[in-house]
Enzyme design. Structure first.
Site, PDB file in Angstrom:
ATOM      1  N   HIS C  49       0.643  -1.103   0.109  1.00 35.86           N
ATOM      2  CA  HIS C  49      -0.396  -0.341  -0.221  1.00 35.86           C
ATOM      3  C   HIS C  49       0.878   1.359  -0.137  1.00 35.86           C
ATOM      4  O   HIS C  49       1.898   1.477   0.040  1.00 35.86           O
ATOM      5  CB  HIS C  49      -1.015  -0.143   1.150  1.00 35.86           C
ATOM      6  CG  HIS C  49      -1.923  -1.098   1.304  1.00 35.86           C
ATOM      7  ND1 HIS C  49      -3.197  -0.973   0.049  1.00 35.86           N
ATOM      8  CD2 HIS C  49      -2.295  -2.297   2.052  1.00 35.86           C
ATOM      9  CE1 HIS C  49      -3.394  -1.946   0.846  1.00 35.86           C
ATOM     10  NE2 HIS C  49      -3.607  -2.754   1.372  1.00 35.86           N
ATOM     11  N   SER C 379       2.911  -4.846   3.450  1.00 32.05           N
ATOM     12  CA  SER C 379       3.451  -3.863   3.222  1.00 32.05           C
ATOM     13  C   SER C 379       3.928  -3.504   4.125  1.00 32.05           C
ATOM     14  O   SER C 379       5.011  -2.970   3.770  1.00 32.05           O
ATOM     15  CB  SER C 379       2.386  -2.641   2.969  1.00 32.05           C
ATOM     16  OG  SER C 379       0.908  -3.127   1.974  1.00 32.05           O
ATOM     17  N   CYS C 476      -6.545 -25.343 -15.642  1.00 38.98           N
ATOM     18  CA  CYS C 476      -6.900 -26.843 -15.417  1.00 38.98           C
ATOM     19  C   CYS C 476      -6.683 -27.211 -14.175  1.00 38.98           C
ATOM     20  O   CYS C 476      -7.201 -27.590 -13.690  1.00 38.98           O
ATOM     21  CB  CYS C 476      -6.013 -27.823 -16.143  1.00 38.98           C
ATOM     22  SG  CYS C 476      -4.745 -28.308 -15.379  1.00 38.98           S
TER      23      CYS C 476
END
Lengths: 151, 489, 523
Positions: C49, C379, C476
């Site tokens: 952030h 962060s 997948c």
């Protein structure tokens, strides 16, 4: 094609119940034919006296193949068994196998047990007979793929 | 594409092997295409297969039901594959196993050569240089993640194909108490297989109100073993911390949404998913080939050629088949046409099936055909050949393959399609109009085919043949679009 | 005996371990799970952030801002991918404007630089896919994205490279202090039946070689006692319990669940920046963010929960999807690859506010609590680690730097799919296993999987391999590659295929062999 939906399911259940309630002499069974995509619903009435089954009536089949199928399903239901068998000394651990022709439905698990106890030595060839006349069914167990041996 | 590895980068030391035809995928489609290309006189053909052996998914499909139409015999998957693999040994078709194709670059140059970037342990990184590419990559399975089934993420949630590999190739049981979601054939077959190997299948559950598998499998895989089969239900939660402990199922309404209050807990240690196959077209998209979002596969014409000249496609990569026999037939057409194309002199201008400009103009008209290629700045500049005929899916039809007919189409053309729901005593109708989507109602155009069908269901691929004479009429009438739709009584 | 034992190998515990490994101080990192990053650290948005959200003056704000600057160098040293894609907070209604401006002001106060309030047209120019009703936006150039478990694994590997001992599958059962002030940490080390390879085997045994059983098979393991001068409690959701059982503060750590959608790489290009809505009471709210691998994340919602069950819910997913499509209407649900959820460890409210708790316990000397690390925990992690080092120093702990002995750089497992053809060729020449692609969807080679099983520490599970090389993270979802990954794990760790687990102990993939005697079901 057979649309097996809830309505059909309920009908089936009902039939099974009905046949249980009826006398042991005459039984009813409904089949959905698997011979072609039409999936005709075939009704059969049969008598089961001490294991001996006798067809009384077959209705609903659009063709003769379906009639034959239904009769067989009642008197002598058979199935082709496909499974795998352990390989010794091969580049693969397992080889896929099948019965050379359909075997009686009630022998399927006995066949599985016998195949599971068996081992085959590599190399294995397509079509190779691995077990002759398995469980006295008249069918052999044959390999459906090849497995090379380690040199 | 990553800056570092553009295909047209100056390649020092990047080995290049030249072929005429490169087939991507060595399963039934790749085998059929390469064999028929060979028989049609094609030379220098190579199959690029990612697995350790040829056969694709067939070696693990140990059950029978293959080859009834093509060989007139009922074979198991391995036996079916074996026929083609042995035949291949008598040709000069080369095979590269354990080889992954990383990228296809279909350069449109004068000599129509295309580059395929590959890797394997033996040759390292290398390029295949070929004039024809045949795409035969098959498909993958739909996952729990794609369905967004809520709950925990324990061990024990497997797709049917992965389970089949564990059981039939490796020899392991992935669980003892199995819940199967989806009544498609693969799920039913595995229900039987697991039961035979000693596991208990507690239920097969299907979201639609009808079964999606063949009758035969319902009888022989479910009824034979007394496995309960529940319709209009789906799994709404997975339980279990490290390993699956159970699932919650719910009844669904006509919109297939779970009905609150109808929850039921079913104890199991494995959730087996048989919920659909998706054509594997990452290479196709990245090469800029036009994709039909309804099939998930490339748009093809009657020759199985894609929107890029010289690139063909066949098998499950184009649309998911029910019968391998049809895959073989389709791939043989592709292989034969590919070989023919090699011998054709390239005199006229290349024909294209689609281009960006056309799509931009008709974006609203043709929402279902999208261009999802990732070809940085490589815009198609050539105009769509106005003489190509578009085949479109109308009422009741999910898709058609092929999606295009060239203006040189000759002979009978079998068009494959799937319906959107179950139809009984209905008709498949094909009518044509001059331009694309002219606003003429279905049935009000020139009707070319109108065939009665007793029963059609989404689980079974249908086909309708446009006979030679009909084709000739279509061409001479100057039809631009053929609509395929279902007419009910 | 150790000088420091860190409980919990999430991104915070791993960051502390790495930071401490710069010093000549014996450190042990204990983790209950079968791998590092098993809690919130593997199930979050992966955002570094910019620092405009936390309350000015809070530890959250200080560590967020401080760490933001450190991230680039850290990721470069650890060979971890970091993408500075920037973020946009968008206001969709007039009443949200206020919230946007508040963020801007807060950001300035916190010292987050480069923030800009931008108008609707500018937002649409930057991100054409954003809701066309956008009114205003807050642009933060310093917001970045990282793969949170990649970072945690890298931190932990580097720590181990520098002498830190790591113990996985090791659960703390009790903490006491002896008369000399040494902590005695009782642990149950599971997986001693050879299922998971582990680097260390330390501490004194309670009854040599004794295997202790309890009702659940999972409880089989070795009881050990580990001695240490300091204990750092970075146990995430369990930090409250750990602190209480040691006799330190009784924190009430509540869990707040957040659910996510992960979309296909074909959807990944729809936005470049991380897109936020204006935050609400429960936090930053649902966002739409690209990942470093090119996928797209949509989530998380915020629901208070009582336990640590990370199941996703139908309602939760609907909530996330509806909020996400408000920000970016063209999101396609059918492009979902998978869904998952994580639980934030919420710190207790103090004076109506919530802040990280990073402090030496006032009740139990030597016990450092690093508790309630919710967003912006990832962060802030490098800066939290620095804080902990300072707390140790202030307490009189002797910390002498290793200097040049410290191995600053850690190389990641090669990423075949990201290499140039020349580099790929070179790899294959060295080890031909790099020429065998195992995971088709993510182009992961056997060489990478093998390497993942021979790192400074190993988590020999399907998910452990998945998190390190991405095998099984594609479309997948392992349908094609899992059987192959399983046999490679079995081969490389010399364990039976039946012992290979998906994640924790008890999550065995296979239950038995086919054709086993006597296992036919009775009919």
């Amino acid at each position: 094609m057979r649309i097996l939906d809830e309505k059909a399911e309920l009908e089936l259940e009902h039939d099974v119940l009905e046949s249980k309630m009826e006398s042991k002499e005459e039984k009813k069974k409904r089949f959905v034919c698997v011979v072609c995509p039409m999936g005709c619903a075939i009704d059969t009435k049969y008598a089961d006296k001490d294991g001996e089954v006798k067809i009384k009536e077959v209705s609903g089949a659009e063709c003769s193949r379906g009639k034959v199928y239904a009769e067989l399903e009642v008197t002598k239901p058979v199935r082709t068994l496909t499974t795998t068998m352990r390989v010794i000394g091969g580049k693969k651990k397992l080889v896929p196998v099948k019965t050379s022709k359909p075997v009686p439905k009630n022998k399927i698990f006995a066949c599985m047990e016998e195949i599971n106890r068996s081992r085959v030595q590599a190399p294995v060839y397509v079509g190779q007979v691995l077990i002759k006349n398995i469980q006295n069914s008249g069918a052999d167990v044959i390999a459906t793929y090849e497995v090379e041996a380690w040199n | 594409m990553n800056e570092k590895r553009k295909m047209n980068e100056k390649k020092d030391g990047l080995r290049r092997y030249e072929y005429e035809i490169a087939v991507i995928g060595g399963g039934p489609a790749g085998l059929g295409a390469s064999l028929s290309a060979w028989k049609a006189g094609g030379k220098k053909i190579v199959i690029l297969e990612r697995g350790a052996e040829l056969g694709g998914i067939l070696p693990q499909c140990i059950h029978s039901g293959f080859g009834l139409h093509y060989f007139g015999e009922e074979l198991t998957g391995p036996e079916y594959a074996y026929r083609f693999i042995s035949e291949l040994k008598n040709t000069e078709v080369e095979v590269k196993l354990d080889t992954m194709v990383l990228e296809i670059s279909a350069e449109i140059s004068g000599d129509m050569r295309k580059r395929i970037l590959c890797v394997n342990a033996k040759d390292g990184i290398f390029e295949i240089d070929a004039r024809i590419i045949i795409l035969a990559m098959g498909c993958r399975e739909r996952t729990r993640g794609a369905l967004q089934i809520p709950g925990s993420r324990p061990a024990g949630v497997y797709t049917a194909g992965a389970t089949q590999r564990y059981v039939n190739i490796e020899g392991y049981l992935p669980g003892k108490k199995i819940f199967v979601l989806g009544s498609g054939d693969i799920g039913l077959i595995m229900a039987r297989r697991l039961t035979l190997e000693g596991a208990k299948v507690v239920m097969v559950c299907e979201i639609m109100p009808y079964s999606c598998g063949l009758n035969r499998n319902i009888v022989q895989c479910v009824e034979d073993f007394g496995i309960p089969l529940r319709f209009s239900h789906t799994v709404t939660k997975v339980h279990g911390r490290e390993r699956v402990e159970g699932v919650t199922i719910c009844r669904v309404d006509e919109k297939l949404k779970p009905i609150k209050g109808s929850e039921e807990y079913i104890e199991c240690d494995t959730l087996l998913l048989s919920v659909g196959l998706i054509p594997e077209n990452e290479l196709t998209r990245n090469a800029g080939i036009m994709i039909d979002e309804r099939t998930g596969g490339p748009v093809v014409n009657e020759n199985m050629e894609t929107s890029i000249k010289g690139v063909y496609a066949c098998g499950n990569v184009v649309h998911v088949h029910d019968l391998v026999d049809n895959v073989t037939k389709e791939s043989e057409r592709a292989g034969m046409n590919a070989a023919k194309a090699l011998f054709e002199k390239v005199e006229r201008e290349r024909e294209r099936i689609g281009n960006v400009e056309y799509r931009k103009d008709n974006k609203d008209k043709d929402k279902n055909v999208e261009y999802e290629g990732d070809r940085e700045g490589k815009d198609n500049e050539e105009k769509e050949d106005e003489n190509n005929i578009r085949l479109s899916a109308g009422k009741g039809v999910r898709y058609t393959v092929p999606q295009r007919l060239t203006n040189r189409v000759k002979g009978d053309v079998e068009v494959f399609f799937r319906v959107t729901e179950v139809f009984r005593d209905s008709k498949i109708v094909v009518d044509g109009v001059d331009g694309v989507d002219e606003g003429v109602d279905e049935g009000k155009g020139e009707v070319y085919v109108s065939q009665k069908r007793r029963v059609m269901n989404p689980g079974e691929m249908q086909s309708v043949v446009l006979k030679k004479e009909v084709i000739e009429d279509i061409l001479s009438d100057g039809v631009g679009e053929l609509r395929f739709f279902i007419e009910c009584k | 005996m150790f000088e420091v034992v860190i409980i919990g190998a999430g991104v915070v515990g791993a960051a502390i371990a790495r930071e401490l490994s710069r010093y000549r101080i014996s450190t042990c990192l204990i983790e209950r799970g079968s791998d590092v990053a098993m809690g919130a650290s593997k199930a979050n948005s992966g955002i570094v952030h910019a620092g405009y959200d936390p309350e000015p003056g809070s530890i959250m704000a200080k560590t967020n801002i401080q760490a933001n600057v450190l991230f680039e160098k850290l990721c470069e040293e650890l060979d971890v991918r970091l993408k500075k894609n920037g973020s946009l907070v968008i206001a969709l209604e007039d009443k949200e404007r206020e919230g946007l401006i508040e963020l801007y002001e807060r950001g300035k106060k916190n010292g987050s630089w480069g923030l800009h309030l931008i108008d609707a047209n500018e937002v649409k120019r930057l991100e054409p896919a954003v809701n066309e009703n956008v009114i205003e936006g807050l642009y933060a150039p310093n917001s970045a994205i990282v793969c949170p478990y990649e970072l945690t694994i890298a931190l932990a590997e580097n720590a181990v490279m520098n002498g830190v001992k790591i113990m996985l599958n090791t659960e703390v059962k009790g903490i006491s202090k002896d008369s000399n002030g040494i902590f005695k940490i009782e642990v149950l080390k599971r997986g001693t039946k050879g299922v998971l390879k582990d680097v260390s085997n330390v501490g004194s045994n309670v009854g040599d070689g004794e295997e202790e059983e309890s009702e659940e098979a999972k409880e089989i393991g070795k009881r050990l006692v580990i001695e240490s001068k300091y204990v750092i409690n970075a146990a995430g959701l369990n930090a409250g319990k750990i602190s209480a059982c040691a006799g330190a503060e009784k924190y009430e750590i509540k869990g707040r669940k957040g659910e996510y959608f992960l979309l296909d790489k074909y959807a990944g290009k729809i936005v470049k920046h991380t897109i936020f809505g204006v935050p609400g009471k429960m936090g930053k709210g649902v966002l739409v963010a690209p990942t470093v691998d090119g996928n797209l994340l949509v989530g998380p919602n915020a629901k208070d929960v009582e336990d640590d069950d990370v199941s996703t819910t139908y309602e939760g997913l609907e909530e996330v999807w509806s909020a996400g499509t408000k920000l970016v209407p063209s999101l396609e649900r059918k492009k979902t690859i998978t869904t998952f959820s994580g639980i934030r460890a919420m710190p207790p409210e103090r004076d109506g506010k919530r802040d990280f708790i990073v402090e030496m316990s006032k009740k139990l000397d030597g016990f450092i609590n690093v508790v309630g690390i919710c967003s912006p925990g990832l962060s802030a992690s490098p800066a939290i680690a620095l804080m902990v080092v300072k707390i140790l120093e202030d307490n009189g702990c002797k910390l002498s730097l290793k200097g040049s002995e410290f191995i600053e750089r850690r190389k990641s497992i090669p990423r075949f799919r990201e290499l140039s053809n020349e580099d790929r060729e070179a790899l294959i020449r060295k080890d031909t296993r790099y020429g065998r692609v195992i995971c088709r969807c993510e182009t992961v080679t056997e060489g990478e999987i093998v390497e993942a099983l021979h790192r400074p520490f190993v988590s020999g599970t399907i998910d452990g391999v998945k998190r390190r090389v991405r095998a099984g993270m594609g479309r997948c979802q392992g349908g094609f590659c899992s059987p192959k990954v399983l046999s490679i794990i079995s081969r490389e760790l010399s364990i039976s295929p039946l012992e290979v687990c998906k994640s924790g102990l008890g999550s065995n993939i296979l239950v038995g062999e086919t054709k086993s005697k006597g296992e036919m079901s009775e009919r």
